[in-house]
Write a protein that holds these residues in place. Structure first.
Motif, PDB file in Angstrom:
ATOM      1  N   ALA A 118      -8.110   0.561  -3.384  1.00  0.00           N
ATOM      2  CA  ALA A 118      -8.707  -0.640  -3.979  1.00  0.00           C
ATOM      3  C   ALA A 118      -7.878  -1.875  -3.642  1.00  0.00           C
ATOM      4  O   ALA A 118      -8.418  -2.901  -3.222  1.00  0.00           O
ATOM      5  CB  ALA A 118      -8.829  -0.472  -5.490  1.00  0.00           C
ATOM      6  N   TYR A 119      -6.555  -1.774  -3.827  1.00  0.00           N
ATOM      7  CA  TYR A 119      -5.702  -2.912  -3.496  1.00  0.00           C
ATOM      8  C   TYR A 119      -5.702  -3.185  -1.992  1.00  0.00           C
ATOM      9  O   TYR A 119      -5.661  -4.335  -1.562  1.00  0.00           O
ATOM     10  CB  TYR A 119      -4.276  -2.700  -3.998  1.00  0.00           C
ATOM     11  CG  TYR A 119      -4.121  -2.989  -5.457  1.00  0.00           C
ATOM     12  CD1 TYR A 119      -4.212  -4.284  -5.940  1.00  0.00           C
ATOM     13  CD2 TYR A 119      -3.895  -1.961  -6.374  1.00  0.00           C
ATOM     14  CE1 TYR A 119      -4.081  -4.554  -7.286  1.00  0.00           C
ATOM     15  CE2 TYR A 119      -3.766  -2.220  -7.723  1.00  0.00           C
ATOM     16  CZ  TYR A 119      -3.863  -3.521  -8.168  1.00  0.00           C
ATOM     17  OH  TYR A 119      -3.734  -3.789  -9.509  1.00  0.00           O
TER      18      TYR A 119
ATOM     19  N   TRP B 197       0.836  -1.196   0.000  1.00  0.00           N
ATOM     20  CA  TRP B 197       0.000   0.000   0.000  1.00  0.00           C
ATOM     21  C   TRP B 197       0.880   1.259   0.000  1.00  0.00           C
ATOM     22  O   TRP B 197       0.649   2.213  -0.726  1.00  0.00           O
ATOM     23  CB  TRP B 197      -0.923  -0.036   1.199  1.00  0.00           C
ATOM     24  CG  TRP B 197      -2.002   0.984   1.230  1.00  0.00           C
ATOM     25  CD1 TRP B 197      -2.712   1.476   0.167  1.00  0.00           C
ATOM     26  CD2 TRP B 197      -2.513   1.639   2.379  1.00  0.00           C
ATOM     27  NE1 TRP B 197      -3.635   2.375   0.594  1.00  0.00           N
ATOM     28  CE2 TRP B 197      -3.538   2.505   1.954  1.00  0.00           C
ATOM     29  CE3 TRP B 197      -2.222   1.565   3.731  1.00  0.00           C
ATOM     30  CZ2 TRP B 197      -4.258   3.297   2.832  1.00  0.00           C
ATOM     31  CZ3 TRP B 197      -2.945   2.350   4.602  1.00  0.00           C
ATOM     32  CH2 TRP B 197      -3.946   3.211   4.152  1.00  0.00           C
ATOM     33  N   GLY B 198       1.909   1.231   0.846  1.00  0.00           N
ATOM     34  CA  GLY B 198       2.834   2.361   0.891  1.00  0.00           C
ATOM     35  C   GLY B 198       3.609   2.521  -0.401  1.00  0.00           C
ATOM     36  O   GLY B 198       3.870   3.638  -0.868  1.00  0.00           O
ATOM     37  N   LEU B 199       3.981   1.397  -1.014  1.00  0.00           N
ATOM     38  CA  LEU B 199       4.717   1.437  -2.270  1.00  0.00           C
ATOM     39  C   LEU B 199       3.843   1.990  -3.403  1.00  0.00           C
ATOM     40  O   LEU B 199       4.305   2.810  -4.200  1.00  0.00           O
ATOM     41  CB  LEU B 199       5.212   0.031  -2.618  1.00  0.00           C
ATOM     42  CG  LEU B 199       6.165  -0.101  -3.787  1.00  0.00           C
ATOM     43  CD1 LEU B 199       7.462   0.662  -3.484  1.00  0.00           C
ATOM     44  CD2 LEU B 199       6.469  -1.557  -4.053  1.00  0.00           C
ATOM     45  N   ILE B 200       2.599   1.574  -3.428  1.00  0.00           N
ATOM     46  CA  ILE B 200       1.675   2.088  -4.446  1.00  0.00           C
ATOM     47  C   ILE B 200       1.488   3.591  -4.265  1.00  0.00           C
ATOM     48  O   ILE B 200       1.397   4.344  -5.232  1.00  0.00           O
ATOM     49  CB  ILE B 200       0.318   1.346  -4.382  1.00  0.00           C
ATOM     50  CG1 ILE B 200       0.470  -0.066  -4.928  1.00  0.00           C
ATOM     51  CG2 ILE B 200      -0.763   2.087  -5.148  1.00  0.00           C
ATOM     52  CD1 ILE B 200      -0.763  -0.931  -4.772  1.00  0.00           C
ATOM     53  N   GLY B 201       1.477   4.036  -3.026  1.00  0.00           N
ATOM     54  CA  GLY B 201       1.308   5.461  -2.746  1.00  0.00           C
ATOM     55  C   GLY B 201       2.471   6.307  -3.246  1.00  0.00           C
ATOM     56  O   GLY B 201       2.320   7.501  -3.503  1.00  0.00           O
ATOM     57  N   ARG B 202       3.639   5.719  -3.392  1.00  0.00           N
ATOM     58  CA  ARG B 202       4.812   6.457  -3.856  1.00  0.00           C
ATOM     59  C   ARG B 202       4.822   6.679  -5.367  1.00  0.00           C
ATOM     60  O   ARG B 202       5.525   7.547  -5.856  1.00  0.00           O
ATOM     61  CB  ARG B 202       6.083   5.749  -3.435  1.00  0.00           C
ATOM     62  CG  ARG B 202       6.240   5.699  -1.934  1.00  0.00           C
ATOM     63  CD  ARG B 202       7.689   5.745  -1.567  1.00  0.00           C
ATOM     64  NE  ARG B 202       7.834   5.674  -0.131  1.00  0.00           N
ATOM     65  CZ  ARG B 202       8.017   6.734   0.629  1.00  0.00           C
ATOM     66  NH1 ARG B 202       8.065   7.920   0.101  1.00  0.00           N
ATOM     67  NH2 ARG B 202       8.164   6.601   1.923  1.00  0.00           N
ATOM     68  N   PHE B 203       4.089   5.840  -6.098  1.00  0.00           N
ATOM     69  CA  PHE B 203       4.025   6.010  -7.544  1.00  0.00           C
ATOM     70  C   PHE B 203       2.953   7.035  -7.891  1.00  0.00           C
ATOM     71  O   PHE B 203       2.107   7.376  -7.094  1.00  0.00           O
ATOM     72  CB  PHE B 203       3.728   4.666  -8.236  1.00  0.00           C
ATOM     73  CG  PHE B 203       4.864   3.683  -8.121  1.00  0.00           C
ATOM     74  CD1 PHE B 203       6.054   3.912  -8.787  1.00  0.00           C
ATOM     75  CD2 PHE B 203       4.746   2.551  -7.342  1.00  0.00           C
ATOM     76  CE1 PHE B 203       7.103   3.015  -8.685  1.00  0.00           C
ATOM     77  CE2 PHE B 203       5.791   1.648  -7.229  1.00  0.00           C
ATOM     78  CZ  PHE B 203       6.976   1.885  -7.898  1.00  0.00           C
ATOM     79  N   ASP B 204       2.997   7.464  -9.081  1.00  0.00           N
ATOM     80  CA  ASP B 204       2.067   8.502  -9.526  1.00  0.00           C
ATOM     81  C   ASP B 204       0.782   7.858 -10.048  1.00  0.00           C
ATOM     82  O   ASP B 204       0.370   8.096 -11.181  1.00  0.00           O
ATOM     83  CB  ASP B 204       2.742   9.338 -10.615  1.00  0.00           C
ATOM     84  CG  ASP B 204       2.255  10.769 -10.614  1.00  0.00           C
ATOM     85  OD1 ASP B 204       1.535  11.138  -9.668  1.00  0.00           O
ATOM     86  OD2 ASP B 204       2.602  11.496 -11.561  1.00  0.00           O
ATOM     87  N   LEU B 205       0.142   7.047  -9.207  1.00  0.00           N
ATOM     88  CA  LEU B 205      -1.098   6.379  -9.581  1.00  0.00           C
ATOM     89  C   LEU B 205      -2.272   7.118  -8.949  1.00  0.00           C
ATOM     90  O   LEU B 205      -2.107   7.818  -7.950  1.00  0.00           O
ATOM     91  CB  LEU B 205      -1.083   4.931  -9.095  1.00  0.00           C
ATOM     92  CG  LEU B 205      -0.004   4.033  -9.687  1.00  0.00           C
ATOM     93  CD1 LEU B 205       0.021   2.694  -8.982  1.00  0.00           C
ATOM     94  CD2 LEU B 205      -0.231   3.839 -11.173  1.00  0.00           C
ATOM     95  N   PRO B 206      -3.456   6.948  -9.483  1.00  0.00           N
ATOM     96  CA  PRO B 206      -4.626   7.581  -8.857  1.00  0.00           C
ATOM     97  C   PRO B 206      -4.781   7.117  -7.408  1.00  0.00           C
ATOM     98  O   PRO B 206      -4.461   5.968  -7.076  1.00  0.00           O
ATOM     99  CB  PRO B 206      -5.794   7.099  -9.711  1.00  0.00           C
ATOM    100  CG  PRO B 206      -5.200   6.630 -10.986  1.00  0.00           C
ATOM    101  CD  PRO B 206      -3.797   6.225 -10.696  1.00  0.00           C
TER     102      PRO B 206
END
Length: 154
Positions: free
Chosen positions: A104-105, A89-98
């Motif tokens: 959702a994940y 979750w933290g890793l996804i937050g670092r990328f420029d994703l919505p």
């Protein structure tokens, strides 16, 4: 004196299907594990009691010991899944994703972990009540148990 007064008093027969000693305590530990759905603190309490019971008291009944190990594995695999989920979750937050992508994940992972934990506990309770051991209690899935959804397969 009446002849019936000379007969020994009638005693009630022992329960035929009396649960083995300790079964209710293990069932309570499963309930604590399931209670963690509402209050997260009950799962560590269940794991601590199961660990102490295995380490200090060492149950003589192999069935109960397999269930205690199964509960400990459920707890620690759940902790591992939670740590991996938070890290992802933290890793996804670092990328420029919505922003919705991380949520959702996160919810998908949390829901799958919840289904996994409840399923393991339900399987364990069913096997405990039938006094059946868990074949591979340290397995990350269902402990080596086959799951049937009806009794017609017998």
């Amino acid at each position: 004196m009446h002849p019936s007064s000379l007969e020994p008093p009638q005693t009630e027969p022992a329960a035929v299907n009396a649960p083995p000693p300790g079964q209710r305590k293990v069932l309570l530990l499963y309930a604590l594990m399931l209670g963690s759905v509402m209050a997260v603190v009950t799962a560590p309490i269940s794991a601590l009691v199961a660990h102490l019971w295995l380490a200090v008291r060492r149950p003589a009944d192999a069935v109960l010991a397999s269930h205690l190990r199964f509960q400990l594995a459920t707890f620690w695999y759940g902790v591992l899944a939670g740590a991996l989920g938070l890290g992802l979750w933290g890793l996804i937050g670092r990328f420029d994703l919505p922003g919705l992508t991380g949520w959702a994940y996160g919810y998908l992972g949390f829901t799958l972990a919840l289904i996994w934990m409840v399923g393991r506990c339900a399987l364990g309770i069913r096997r405990l009540l039938h006094h059946q051991r868990i074949p591979r209690p340290l397995s990350p899935l269902l402990g080596g148990c086959r799951v049937r959804f009806s009794d017609s397969e017998r």
